[in-house]
Write a protein that holds these residues in place. Structure first.
Motif, PDB file in Angstrom:
ATOM      1  N   GLN A   1       0.744  -1.283   0.016  1.00  0.00           N
ATOM      2  CA  GLN A   1       0.046  -0.082  -0.111  1.00  0.00           C
ATOM      3  C   GLN A   1       0.804   1.272  -0.096  1.00  0.00           C
ATOM      4  O   GLN A   1       1.891   1.305   0.621  1.00  0.00           O
ATOM      5  CB  GLN A   1      -0.866   0.002   1.080  1.00  0.00           C
ATOM      6  N   LEU A   2       0.506   2.164  -0.764  1.00  0.00           N
ATOM      7  CA  LEU A   2       1.331   3.586  -0.671  1.00  0.00           C
ATOM      8  C   LEU A   2       0.067   4.628  -0.462  1.00  0.00           C
ATOM      9  O   LEU A   2      -0.852   4.538  -1.159  1.00  0.00           O
ATOM     10  CB  LEU A   2       1.701   3.667  -2.040  1.00  0.00           C
ATOM     11  N   THR A   3       0.416   5.661   0.396  1.00  0.00           N
ATOM     12  CA  THR A   3      -0.381   6.685   0.556  1.00  0.00           C
ATOM     13  C   THR A   3       0.263   8.003   0.373  1.00  0.00           C
ATOM     14  O   THR A   3       1.593   8.094   0.964  1.00  0.00           O
ATOM     15  CB  THR A   3      -0.805   6.589   2.028  1.00  0.00           C
TER      16      THR A   3
ATOM     17  N   VAL B   1      -8.357   9.799  -3.923  1.00  0.00           N
ATOM     18  CA  VAL B   1      -8.403   8.738  -5.018  1.00  0.00           C
ATOM     19  C   VAL B   1      -7.835   7.455  -4.509  1.00  0.00           C
ATOM     20  O   VAL B   1      -6.616   7.391  -3.967  1.00  0.00           O
ATOM     21  CB  VAL B   1      -7.730   9.235  -6.085  1.00  0.00           C
ATOM     22  N   THR B   2      -8.364   6.208  -5.048  1.00  0.00           N
ATOM     23  CA  THR B   2      -7.685   5.050  -4.814  1.00  0.00           C
ATOM     24  C   THR B   2      -7.210   4.422  -6.378  1.00  0.00           C
ATOM     25  O   THR B   2      -8.035   4.361  -7.204  1.00  0.00           O
ATOM     26  CB  THR B   2      -8.375   3.842  -4.205  1.00  0.00           C
TER      27      THR B   2
ATOM     28  N   ALA C   1      -1.048  -4.003  -5.747  1.00  0.00           N
ATOM     29  CA  ALA C   1      -0.842  -2.967  -4.905  1.00  0.00           C
ATOM     30  C   ALA C   1      -1.898  -1.763  -4.870  1.00  0.00           C
ATOM     31  O   ALA C   1      -2.238  -1.653  -6.109  1.00  0.00           O
ATOM     32  CB  ALA C   1       0.421  -2.692  -4.802  1.00  0.00           C
ATOM     33  N   VAL C   2      -1.963  -1.263  -3.942  1.00  0.00           N
ATOM     34  CA  VAL C   2      -3.213  -0.246  -3.808  1.00  0.00           C
ATOM     35  C   VAL C   2      -2.545   1.275  -3.515  1.00  0.00           C
ATOM     36  O   VAL C   2      -1.810   1.119  -2.206  1.00  0.00           O
ATOM     37  CB  VAL C   2      -4.269  -0.471  -3.290  1.00  0.00           C
ATOM     38  N   ALA C   3      -2.788   2.354  -4.171  1.00  0.00           N
ATOM     39  CA  ALA C   3      -2.291   3.757  -3.779  1.00  0.00           C
ATOM     40  C   ALA C   3      -3.741   4.474  -3.302  1.00  0.00           C
ATOM     41  O   ALA C   3      -4.626   4.372  -3.987  1.00  0.00           O
ATOM     42  CB  ALA C   3      -1.624   4.363  -4.842  1.00  0.00           C
ATOM     43  N   THR C   4      -3.548   5.282  -2.236  1.00  0.00           N
ATOM     44  CA  THR C   4      -4.353   6.142  -1.823  1.00  0.00           C
ATOM     45  C   THR C   4      -3.961   7.662  -1.970  1.00  0.00           C
ATOM     46  O   THR C   4      -2.586   7.947  -1.405  1.00  0.00           O
ATOM     47  CB  THR C   4      -4.858   5.867  -0.452  1.00  0.00           C
TER      48      THR C   4
ATOM     49  N   LEU D   1       4.377  11.084   2.300  1.00  0.00           N
ATOM     50  CA  LEU D   1       4.083   9.705   1.655  1.00  0.00           C
ATOM     51  C   LEU D   1       4.647   8.655   2.574  1.00  0.00           C
ATOM     52  O   LEU D   1       5.429   8.760   3.315  1.00  0.00           O
ATOM     53  CB  LEU D   1       5.188   9.961   0.481  1.00  0.00           C
ATOM     54  N   GLU D   2       3.713   7.684   2.552  1.00  0.00           N
ATOM     55  CA  GLU D   2       4.033   6.315   3.315  1.00  0.00           C
ATOM     56  C   GLU D   2       3.873   5.126   2.431  1.00  0.00           C
ATOM     57  O   GLU D   2       3.167   5.101   1.503  1.00  0.00           O
ATOM     58  CB  GLU D   2       2.861   6.374   4.420  1.00  0.00           C
TER      59      GLU D   2
END
Ligand SMILES: NC(=O)c1ccc[n+]([C@@H]2O[C@H](COP(=O)([O-])OP(=O)(O)OC[C@H]3O[C@@H](n4cnc5c(N)ncnc54)[C@H](O)[C@@H]3O)[C@@H](O)[C@H]2O)c1
Length: 329
Positions: free
Chosen positions: A145-147, A211-212, A219-222, A237-238
């Motif tokens: 996961q990327l935030t 936005v997702t 993998a998913v980014a938010t 950023l995480e």
């Protein structure tokens, strides 16, 4: 030494002028802007020449490279004309307001042989780049996961918003590129827009959004965006993986903390807005451009990256308007 011209003496033109003038391998030779004394006054700050017609830039044999910082609808015409004149190009994001403009110019864009790079400056931010390097080195295992959090201190003028192409093409496009930088191809987009600012609502645009994105890897980014943030320019950023996580935090001018009877651990505000917060990123971006031009190596960001980010922005715009999930590819 690269002789550089800047087209567009607005906000980003000023950022690039300062960066070029300070770079040991670059010389700001020419600034072009047709309106008022914008070009003349910016050029005068750095001892450069100025002109009002972009044609003068393309026809000038002294110019090796052109930075395109004009309004977005002019990016493709300026990029093509500069490349046809044999100049290397560093073009600002987004490539266009509408993907149909990219498709209409596809043959000409494909035929470009000079180096072309796009101004996705966040790839060059030392902290974001270090996170990506640590991910690539396996420090957190497989990235799951990327935030990305990106909030501006204050909204741009409504006149800018009206012609910006909307929040996803203008603002979130940086985060779409960052997501691609970490995750590769994006296959699914779901965006929720918010209207927190009445003046922006009247333009038909959103001023905040979540936005997702789902990547082909799974993998998913938010992405969390807001055109306004009471605590300043909030850029974080995480990256979270199977074996750990990496965090890139906001940047302050100093690391000083104050504790007293009223507050504990109070710190200075975040560096304010893009010139200050991403000063290092613009400098490293320019160095990467110069290195690619001088060595004849591939530019680290390309027309394909710009088109991919615009496709995600268009999908996000549609998703936020219709409340549906958009699949890409
Ligand atoms: N990478 C980043 O961090 C970043 C930050 C801000 C803006 N941008 C991008 O840069 C572009 C410009 O944004 P801005 O905020 O500087 O806008 P701006 O309105 O401040 O500046 C644009 C300038 O282009 C000039 N211009 C208009 N027509 C022209 C022409 N035909 N030839 C040459 N110059 C012309 C205008 O007079 C103005 O001075 C936009 O595409 C925006 O998305 C990128």
């Amino acid at each position: 030494m690269l002789n550089i011209a800047i087209i567009g003496a607005g906000r980003i033109g000023h950022v690039h002028a300062r960066t070029v003038a300070a770079h040991p391998q670059a010389r700001l030779a020419l600034v072009c802007d047709p309106f008022g004394d914008a070009a003349e006054s910016l050029a005068a700050e750095y001892g450069a020449r100025s002109c009002k017609e972009a044609e003068e830039v393309f026809n000038d044999p002294e110019i090796d490279a052109v930075i395109v910082g004009s309004p977005t609808p002019l990016h493709i015409p300026h990029l093509l004309a500069a490349a046809k004149a044999g100049k290397a190009v560093l073009c600002e994001k987004p490539i266009a307001l509408d993907i149909t403009d990219v498709e209409a110019a596809k043959d000409e864009l494909d035929a470009i042989t000079t180096p072309v790079m796009f101004g996705f400056n966040r790839r060059f931010d030392p902290s974001f780049a270090a996170v990506r390097e640590a991910v690539a080195a396996g420090r957190i295992g497989e990235l799951e996961q990327l935030t990305i959090i990106s909030r501006d201190p204050a909204a741009p003028p409504v006149d800018y918003v009206k012609v910006s192409g909307g929040i996803f093409r203008d603002m979130t496009i940086h985060d779409f590129d960052t997501a691609r930088f970490f995750l590769g191809d994006i296959v699914e987009v779901h965006a929720v827009g918010q209207n927190l600012d009445e003046a922006i609502k009247e333009t038909g645009d959103f001023d905040a959004a979540v936005v997702t994105l789902r990547a082909a890897s799974g993998a998913v980014a938010t992405i969390v965006n807001n055109r306004h943030c009471a605590s300043g320019y909030d850029q974080r950023l995480e990256a979270s993986g199977r074996d750990g996580a990496l965090f890139a935090e906001n940047v302050r001018a100093t690391t000083v903390r104050l504790s007293n009877a009223e507050v504990t651990d109070a710190q200075e505000p975040y560096l304010d807005f893009f010139l200050e917060r991403y000063a290092d990123a613009y400098r490293i971006e320019l160095s990467a451009f110069i290195e690619a031009v001088e060595k004849g190596t591939p530019t680290p960001t390309t027309i394909a990256d710009a088109v991919a980010a615009l496709r995600i922005a268009e999908a996000a715009t549609e998703s936020a308007r219709t409340g549906t999930v958009i699949r890409l590819g």
